[in-house]
Design a protein around this motif. Structure first.
Motif, PDB file in Angstrom:
ATOM      1  N   LEU A 483       0.821  -1.214   0.000  1.00 35.80           N
ATOM      2  CA  LEU A 483       0.000   0.000   0.000  1.00 35.80           C
ATOM      3  C   LEU A 483       0.851   1.258   0.000  1.00 35.80           C
ATOM      4  CD1 LEU A 483      -2.768  -1.052   2.543  1.00 35.80           C
ATOM      5  CD2 LEU A 483      -3.086  -0.586   0.115  1.00 35.80           C
ATOM      6  N   ALA A 484       2.027   1.195   0.620  1.00 36.59           N
ATOM      7  CA  ALA A 484       2.885   2.384   0.692  1.00 36.59           C
ATOM      8  C   ALA A 484       3.348   2.837  -0.682  1.00 36.59           C
ATOM      9  CB  ALA A 484       4.091   2.100   1.583  1.00 36.59           C
ATOM     10  N   GLY A 485       3.387   1.922  -1.634  1.00 39.56           N
ATOM     11  CA  GLY A 485       3.866   2.282  -2.964  1.00 39.56           C
ATOM     12  C   GLY A 485       2.785   2.652  -3.949  1.00 39.56           C
ATOM     13  N   THR A 486       1.547   2.770  -3.507  1.00 40.05           N
ATOM     14  CA  THR A 486       0.461   3.068  -4.444  1.00 40.05           C
ATOM     15  C   THR A 486       0.421   4.531  -4.855  1.00 40.05           C
ATOM     16  OG1 THR A 486      -1.112   3.498  -2.636  1.00 40.05           O
ATOM     17  CG2 THR A 486      -0.947   1.227  -3.466  1.00 40.05           C
ATOM     18  N   GLY A 487       0.989   5.413  -4.056  1.00 38.94           N
ATOM     19  CA  GLY A 487       0.931   6.842  -4.355  1.00 38.94           C
ATOM     20  C   GLY A 487      -0.394   7.483  -4.002  1.00 38.94           C
ATOM     21  N   GLN A 488      -1.291   6.736  -3.342  1.00 41.06           N
ATOM     22  CA  GLN A 488      -2.590   7.278  -2.947  1.00 41.06           C
ATOM     23  C   GLN A 488      -2.470   7.930  -1.563  1.00 41.06           C
ATOM     24  OE1 GLN A 488      -5.110   3.841  -3.012  1.00 41.06           O
ATOM     25  NE2 GLN A 488      -5.013   3.589  -5.230  1.00 41.06           N
ATOM     26  N   GLN A 489      -2.906   9.162  -1.464  1.00 44.03           N
ATOM     27  CA  GLN A 489      -2.782   9.877  -0.202  1.00 44.03           C
ATOM     28  C   GLN A 489      -3.583   9.201   0.910  1.00 44.03           C
ATOM     29  OE1 GLN A 489      -4.020  13.939  -0.334  1.00 44.03           O
ATOM     30  NE2 GLN A 489      -3.292  14.417   1.713  1.00 44.03           N
ATOM     31  N   THR A 490      -4.808   8.749   0.585  1.00 45.32           N
ATOM     32  CA  THR A 490      -5.620   8.105   1.616  1.00 45.32           C
ATOM     33  C   THR A 490      -4.954   6.829   2.111  1.00 45.32           C
ATOM     34  OG1 THR A 490      -6.878   7.005  -0.151  1.00 45.32           O
ATOM     35  CG2 THR A 490      -7.805   9.029   0.777  1.00 45.32           C
ATOM     36  N   ALA A 491      -4.325   6.084   1.205  1.00 45.43           N
ATOM     37  CA  ALA A 491      -3.635   4.859   1.608  1.00 45.43           C
ATOM     38  C   ALA A 491      -2.424   5.182   2.476  1.00 45.43           C
ATOM     39  CB  ALA A 491      -3.220   4.056   0.381  1.00 45.43           C
TER      40      ALA A 491
END
Length: 662
Positions: A483-491
């Protein structure tokens, strides 16, 4: 039974500890459905204990593993290894680095544990102690291809506190091909905290089938009957047994059916979910649930009774008497602070879980109405209501996981409102403790992560903290890395909050968590780098530890005092967040808060001083930043001045600790 008065929850001073409210509220809600004792860490005899971390200034005696003596080895001789029960145990433990044997009789569990280790052909066999686990670094205790025994059957065994250490032991010995067998009592905390690793000698087979006659034969038929009725182990033994006795006697049947109409029954179910909250709040949500039942024709026609219209029927005291409930003086947290209020609860602590289970299983139309009512509660403005609703949904999910997940939990998880995503994460806590459901929970989280949907990914990230992640921190960190590598702020925000919860749940996991964060901030991947820096600042801000002198101080600072590896990781991460562009301003603010805590509490100034000196050593840019910060700590323009701390930093530089930077 007598209900303990709740203690008001409060956040530590100095701006620390503002995050972690979800974890604390979840544990508080757990008292409603666990009858006063939650599996895991923080509940002892019904009292909530926050931040009970080992005090770094006190050195505990080192008591490492000791070889099993001949007398202990001989205990295993009477065990009947040809029985069907022992074959089942061997099959259960074959691929597990850790097995917890549960029995009321230590003369059953301890010999069986020794025999199991003997039959696994280890190079060496050793005895562990709880004190040794707490005082000796993990890397110094375990060796390859060895067997370890931990006896937690004593009356003074502190299973709730040892559970977190055992999770780390499990992770440490797996790669070494070693095995740990724990002998414990079924009423202890290990049954819930390590449910997936537990084998119940008394519930699966009688001791007589497993152990020869010399050690006795004491089958526990009631325990097996509970397991047969529920299809899974109940969340708390005491609650399950009381529930069973009530159903056998028809008490719950008679009481619930005698309630005059679904107005009272709706209030009874609402109280089961919101037990212990303010009376007006429970009444309002009870009326909503009663209206929902009134709009369900099948429920109204088939089950409603004639409602008496006596003048006293609608008085509050009369309804409380019918519901077997009571009001009590309490405090509620509002934006303006704590206010005194009247809260309501069942007189018997076992009723919340028992009422929900009974209505769910006995009335066909109740599940549909109840789940849609819970679905609406997940977005309630009151956090206590959201947490209670999520905990109730989680308890019902242990009875019908797929149905509750599809109707309640997944809609919460896919919502854009972070409060609903937190509710979804909270709802998965109880199912994750059930060994029969853990794989389903894990599969649900994997599906949410793989969906690529920001809301579902963030919900999975939140569940991988104290809710589900604590069951297997290593697996949780692997999923959080994705999840840390998704680039999604919420994640990223969800990952940061969950990492803080993992450390708060078990401070011994701080090394694993900080190693993961350090790896993220070293890589060239901007998404992981940013998430790692954010996570470190969340840990530095949210986590506090109670000092023996009665004040709170940063957990990372406390752990750095007791562990050289934690100290090195904290120093490195402070250097990164202060010097890189993502959160450098926030990092200076948080470090200033730490300085203000040290200023207010002289006892921790030496620890803060050592940290700052380590940060500045051999790092010229960090030294310049610290000098600038120290200057602001004595400026009259700074809201939180810290002259003593600033003076100590300047003195260290002038006395030569950092003289090469003059």
């Amino acid at each position: 039974m007598t209900r303990p008065e709740p203690s008001p929850d409060s956040d530590p001073p100095n701006g620390l500890g503002a995050g972690s409210r979800l974890a604390r509220a979840r544990r508080l809600a757990g008292r409603v459905f666990f009858g006063g004792a939650e599996a895991g860490r923080d509940f002892v005899a019904g009292d909530v204990i926050y931040h009970q971390y080992p005090e770094p200034a006190v050195a505990a005696p080192v008591t490492g593993p000791s070889a099993l003596d001949a007398a202990t080895m001989a205990l295993a001789d009477p065990v009947d290894t040809g029985s069907a029960g022992y074959a089942e145990l061997l099959k259960f433990s074959t691929h597990r680095p850790m097995t917890v044997l549960l029995s009321d009789d230590p003369d059953v569990s301890v010999p069986t544990a020794v025999r199991l280790l003997r039959d696994q052909n280890h190079d060496g066999m050793y005895r562990l102690t709880a004190a040794g686990l707490r005082s000796t670094p993990m890397g110094e205790q375990f060796h390859a291809s060895c067997g370890y025994l931990l006896d937690q059957t004593g009356d003074d065994a502190d299973d709730v506190r040892i559970a977190g250490l055992l999770r780390l032991v499990r992770a440490a010995i797996g790669p070494l091909r070693s095995r740990l067998v724990v002998a414990a009592r079924p009423e202890g905390g290990l049954r819930q905290a390590l449910a997936a690793d537990c084998f119940e000698l008394d519930a699966r087979v009688t001791p007589g089938q497993l152990i020869g006659p010399a050690l006795g034969n004491r089958p526990h038929q009631l325990d097996r009957l509970v397991e047969g009725m529920t299809g899974a182990r109940a969340p708390a033994d005491g609650v399950a047994l009381r529930d069973l006795r009530r159903r056998a006697e028809g008490e719950l049947d008679d009481w619930f059916a005698a309630l005059p109409g679904w107005d009272d029954r709706g209030h009874a179910l609402a109280l089961a979910v919101l037990d212990g909250l303010p009376y007006d709040l429970v009444r309002r949500h009870g009326e909503r649930l009663a209206r929902a039942f009134a709009e369900a024709p099948a429920v109204t026609v088939l089950l409603d009774a004639d409602v008496p219209r006596a003048s006293r029927h609608h008085l509050r005291s009369a309804r409380l008497e019918r519901l077997r409930a009571e009001v009590f003086a309490d405090y509620a947290t509002t934006p303006d602070g704590e206010v005194r209020t009247e809260s309501v609860r069942y007189r018997d602590a076992a009723y919340p879980s028992a009422v929900l289970r009974y209505a769910w299983s006995e009335y066909d139309d109740v599940p549909h109405v109840l789940l849609h009512w819970l679905l609406g509660l997940g977005g309630d403005p009151d956090e206590a209501v959201r947490i209670r609703a999520a905990t109730a949904a989680g308890m019902l999910a242990t009875l019908a996981f797929d149905h509750v997940r599809d109707v309640v939990v997944e809609p919460w998880a896919g919502d854009g409102d972070p409060r609903l995503r937190d509710a979804a994460a909270c709802a998965l806590h109880l199912p994750s403790l059930d060994p029969h459901l853990y794989a389903r929970v894990r599969g649900t989280l994997d599906r949410w992560i793989e969906s690529g949907t920001p809301a579902l990914s963030a919900a999975a990230g939140r569940a991988l903290g104290a809710s589900v992640g604590h069951v297997d921190p290593g697996a949780a960190l692997t999923r959080l890395d994705a999840l840390a590598g998704t680039g999604q702020q919420t994640a990223s925000l969800a990952v940061a909050d969950s990492l803080a919860e993992l450390v708060e749940w078990d401070p011994r996991s701080a090394v694993l968590v900080l190693r993961t964060i350090a790896e993220w901030v070293r890589v060239r991947d901007p998404s992981r780098n940013r998430t790692g820096q954010l996570a470190f600042l969340v840990l530095a801000t949210d986590l506090t530890t109670e000092h023996r002198a009665g004040f709170s101080w940063p957990t990372l600072l406390a752990l750095a005092e007791s562990s050289a590896e934690v100290d090195a990781l904290v120093v490195h991460l402070w250097q990164r967040v202060l010097n890189e562009r993502f959160y450098d301003t926030d990092a200076r603010t948080v470090l200033t808060v730490w300085a203000s805590v040290a200023e207010a509490q002289p006892a921790i100034r030496p620890a803060f001083h050592r940290l700052v000196v380590s940060m500045a050593r051999d790092h010229p840019r960090t030294r310049r930043i610290l000098r600038t910060l120290a200057t602001t700590w004595v400026s009259h323009r700074t809201p939180r001045t810290s002259p003593h701390v600033a003076a100590a930093v300047f003195a260290a530089m002038n006395e030569g600790a950092l003289s090469h930077d003059r």
